[in-house]
Write a protein that holds these residues in place. Structure first.
Motif, PDB file in Angstrom:
ATOM      1  N   TYR A   3      40.057  -5.650  -2.183  1.00 34.19           N
ATOM      2  CA  TYR A   3      39.154  -5.670  -0.837  1.00 34.19           C
ATOM      3  C   TYR A   3      38.523  -6.860  -0.772  1.00 34.19           C
ATOM      4  CZ  TYR A   3      39.899  -0.659  -1.366  1.00 34.19           C
ATOM      5  OH  TYR A   3      40.457   0.764  -1.299  1.00 34.19           O
ATOM      6  N   ALA A   4      38.388  -7.383   0.563  1.00 30.23           N
ATOM      7  CA  ALA A   4      37.768  -8.593   0.804  1.00 30.23           C
ATOM      8  C   ALA A   4      36.194  -8.642   0.618  1.00 30.23           C
ATOM      9  CB  ALA A   4      38.190  -9.083   2.210  1.00 30.23           C
ATOM     10  N   PRO A   5      35.519  -9.786   0.133  1.00 30.64           N
ATOM     11  CA  PRO A   5      34.031  -9.568   0.192  1.00 30.64           C
ATOM     12  C   PRO A   5      33.503  -9.561   1.665  1.00 30.64           C
ATOM     13  CG  PRO A   5      34.834 -11.864  -0.276  1.00 30.64           C
ATOM     14  CD  PRO A   5      36.169 -10.934  -0.125  1.00 30.64           C
ATOM     15  N   ILE A   6      32.385  -8.680   1.666  1.00 26.97           N
ATOM     16  CA  ILE A   6      31.668  -8.887   3.031  1.00 26.97           C
ATOM     17  C   ILE A   6      30.437  -9.800   3.075  1.00 26.97           C
ATOM     18  CG2 ILE A   6      30.601  -7.238   4.704  1.00 26.97           C
ATOM     19  CD1 ILE A   6      31.792  -5.051   2.814  1.00 26.97           C
ATOM     20  N   VAL A   7      30.452 -10.680   4.179  1.00 24.29           N
ATOM     21  CA  VAL A   7      29.499 -11.641   4.356  1.00 24.29           C
ATOM     22  C   VAL A   7      28.635 -11.148   5.442  1.00 24.29           C
ATOM     23  CG1 VAL A   7      28.879 -13.976   4.441  1.00 24.29           C
ATOM     24  CG2 VAL A   7      30.841 -13.316   3.384  1.00 24.29           C
ATOM     25  N   VAL A   8      27.316 -10.837   5.392  1.00 25.92           N
ATOM     26  CA  VAL A   8      26.309 -10.453   6.313  1.00 25.92           C
ATOM     27  C   VAL A   8      25.385 -11.603   6.483  1.00 25.92           C
ATOM     28  CG1 VAL A   8      24.972  -8.680   6.973  1.00 25.92           C
ATOM     29  CG2 VAL A   8      26.711  -8.024   5.813  1.00 25.92           C
ATOM     30  N   PHE A   9      24.878 -11.933   7.736  1.00 27.41           N
ATOM     31  CA  PHE A   9      23.907 -12.910   7.956  1.00 27.41           C
ATOM     32  C   PHE A   9      22.564 -12.061   8.780  1.00 27.41           C
ATOM     33  CE2 PHE A   9      27.819 -15.342   7.493  1.00 27.41           C
ATOM     34  CZ  PHE A   9      27.243 -16.158   6.821  1.00 27.41           C
ATOM     35  N   GLY A  10      21.567 -12.368   8.083  1.00 24.46           N
ATOM     36  CA  GLY A  10      20.275 -11.664   8.682  1.00 24.46           C
ATOM     37  C   GLY A  10      19.334 -12.785   8.979  1.00 24.46           C
ATOM     38  N   PHE A  11      18.217 -12.364   9.546  1.00 27.38           N
ATOM     39  CA  PHE A  11      17.106 -13.473   9.809  1.00 27.38           C
ATOM     40  C   PHE A  11      15.626 -12.870   9.966  1.00 27.38           C
ATOM     41  CE2 PHE A  11      15.692 -16.251  13.564  1.00 27.38           C
ATOM     42  CZ  PHE A  11      14.860 -17.045  12.547  1.00 27.38           C
ATOM     43  N   ASN A  12      15.383 -12.107  11.041  1.00 25.53           N
ATOM     44  CA  ASN A  12      14.196 -11.513  11.330  1.00 25.53           C
ATOM     45  C   ASN A  12      13.919 -10.141  11.980  1.00 25.53           C
ATOM     46  OD1 ASN A  12      14.903 -12.219  14.051  1.00 25.53           O
ATOM     47  ND2 ASN A  12      13.402 -13.706  14.393  1.00 25.53           N
ATOM     48  N   ARG A  13      15.067  -9.494  11.754  1.00 18.04           N
ATOM     49  CA  ARG A  13      15.228  -8.246  12.302  1.00 18.04           C
ATOM     50  C   ARG A  13      15.373  -7.158  11.274  1.00 18.04           C
ATOM     51  NH1 ARG A  13      19.119  -8.509  17.420  1.00 18.04           N
ATOM     52  NH2 ARG A  13      20.267  -9.654  15.837  1.00 18.04           N
ATOM     53  N   LEU A  80      21.842 -20.367  13.293  1.00 16.93           N
ATOM     54  CA  LEU A  80      22.744 -19.436  13.026  1.00 16.93           C
ATOM     55  C   LEU A  80      24.302 -19.943  12.718  1.00 16.93           C
ATOM     56  CD1 LEU A  80      23.902 -16.423  12.825  1.00 16.93           C
ATOM     57  CD2 LEU A  80      24.435 -16.526  15.384  1.00 16.93           C
ATOM     58  N   ALA A  81      24.532 -20.987  13.460  1.00 19.27           N
ATOM     59  CA  ALA A  81      25.631 -21.627  13.166  1.00 19.27           C
ATOM     60  C   ALA A  81      25.918 -22.243  11.943  1.00 19.27           C
ATOM     61  CB  ALA A  81      26.018 -22.652  14.228  1.00 19.27           C
ATOM     62  N   ASP A  82      25.064 -23.107  11.436  1.00 20.39           N
ATOM     63  CA  ASP A  82      25.213 -23.851  10.258  1.00 20.39           C
ATOM     64  C   ASP A  82      25.099 -22.731   9.133  1.00 20.39           C
ATOM     65  OD1 ASP A  82      25.079 -26.083  11.229  1.00 20.39           O
ATOM     66  OD2 ASP A  82      23.172 -26.800  10.906  1.00 20.39           O
ATOM     67  N   SER A  83      24.335 -21.858   9.013  1.00 23.80           N
ATOM     68  CA  SER A  83      24.235 -20.523   8.365  1.00 23.80           C
ATOM     69  C   SER A  83      25.577 -19.888   8.281  1.00 23.80           C
ATOM     70  CB  SER A  83      23.249 -19.442   8.665  1.00 23.80           C
ATOM     71  OG  SER A  83      21.776 -20.018   8.687  1.00 23.80           O
ATOM     72  N   THR A 242      18.778 -13.692  18.849  1.00 18.87           N
ATOM     73  CA  THR A 242      18.616 -14.995  19.316  1.00 18.87           C
ATOM     74  C   THR A 242      19.670 -15.644  20.005  1.00 18.87           C
ATOM     75  OG1 THR A 242      18.327 -15.337  16.856  1.00 18.87           O
ATOM     76  CG2 THR A 242      18.983 -16.911  18.158  1.00 18.87           C
ATOM     77  N   ASN A 243      20.930 -14.960  20.347  1.00 19.24           N
ATOM     78  CA  ASN A 243      22.012 -15.462  21.227  1.00 19.24           C
ATOM     79  C   ASN A 243      22.263 -14.479  22.052  1.00 19.24           C
ATOM     80  OD1 ASN A 243      22.034 -18.116  20.163  1.00 19.24           O
ATOM     81  ND2 ASN A 243      23.086 -17.269  18.383  1.00 19.24           N
ATOM     82  N   CYS A 244      21.946 -13.231  22.145  1.00 15.09           N
ATOM     83  CA  CYS A 244      22.423 -12.120  23.096  1.00 15.09           C
ATOM     84  C   CYS A 244      21.382 -11.852  24.417  1.00 15.09           C
ATOM     85  CB  CYS A 244      22.495 -10.977  22.363  1.00 15.09           C
ATOM     86  SG  CYS A 244      23.976 -11.013  21.413  1.00 15.09           S
TER      87      CYS A 244
END
Length: 298
Positions: A3-13, A80-83, A242-244
């Protein structure tokens, strides 16, 4: 299956991230998967954002239900991009493949099933750039035997890729002269909006990692595999993302099947002309004009 690792990006929500994680836990594969969560730092001068980011971090520390939990909290705001570029690079160079999510996505019960099957099935096939969980609404031919199709453009709404393909992306767009020369072919391949987005990225008007990934896909002449019905619901169009924006032209039909299934994936990596035409229409000039009108109205 590994199983592939899951990478999740969070911020302020915090609520959005909780929904994303809860939907992941409805996938059988979650308990076998390593979870990596990256939380960006608060922006300067944004009232109340530091508290929201800290609330997200507190929640992340409490996540359970995955094989392992790893988290990284940035003190400064990277954007977001650099993160994403930094976080994905870190994990993919260790594991060789990743499944990537942002905190405005809700996943269907077979999302991880499809992503892992796709990663395994096409790992050695260099014609495939990525596995995508989101699909715009398309009508497959009556005699189409597969549960997925190929498209020339990756979706950033729940996706996966491999180390050897990720590390070939020119994130700095160093060969810009070639980009200009390839302009018409790039637009024909991926849609009327791509060159402007890439040019704006080069000029610093946006910082999209996704458009750079898509351009690399075009240059390398690779395709993305996409389910016939979407396994991802993007809930980021409420206006607080942020981008939607509040309106999206990307209409989709969800595959909410809970029964664990084996997806019938295409063995030959090639476009189905009728599906390709429909998928590309979402990036056409008429559709973008309509989207702009609807955004103003809404």
């Amino acid at each position: 299956m590994a199983y592939a690792p899951i990478v999740v990006f969070g911020f302020n929500r915090p609520d959005a991230l909780k929904n994303t994680i809860a939907s992941l836990l409805n996938n059988e594969e979650a308990k076998f998967s390593d979870l990596f969560v990256f939380v960006d730092g608060p922006r300067e001068g944004k009232a109340g954002e530091k508290e929201k980011v800290e609330e997200v971090r507190e929640y992340v520390r409490s996540i359970k239900g995955f094989k392992t939990l790893h988290y990284t909290f940035s003190e400064k705001n990277k954007g977001l991009a650099d993160s994403i570029i930094g976080g994905v690079s870190q994990v993919i160079n260790q594991y060789g493949k990743v499944i990537v999510l942002e905190d405005d996505l809700v996943l269907m019960p077979n999302f991880l099933n499809f992503m892992n099957q796709g990663l395994d099935y096409y790992e050695k096939n260099q014609k495939v750039m990525s596995v995508c969980g989101h699909s715009c609404k398309v009508k497959t031919p009556a005699d189409y035997p597969y549960d997925a199709y190929f498209f020339t453009r990756s979706s950033s709404w729940g996706w996966a890729t491999w180390k050897d393909r990720w590390n070939l992306v020119d994130w700095k767009l160093n060969d810009w002269d070639s980009v200009v020369v390839n302009r018409k072919a790039f637009i024909k391949s991926q849609g009327s909006d791509v060159f402007k987005m890439l040019r704006d990225c080069k000029l610093g008007k946006n910082h999209s990692w996704a458009i750079r990934f898509c351009y690399a896909q075009f240059v390398q002449n690779r395709l993305s595999v996409i389910p016939n019905k979407s396994l991802v619901d993007n809930e980021g169009f409420g206006g607080d993302g942020t981008n939607c924006k509040r309106y999206s032209r990307f209409k989709f039909e969800l595959n909410e099947t809970k029964e664990h299934k084996s997806f019938h994936l295409p063995s030959v990596v090639k476009l189905c002309p009728s599906i390709f035409k429909q998928a590309l229409w979402y990036h056409s000039i008429p559709m973008r004009i309509w989207s702009r009108i609807m955004y103003i109205i809404k």
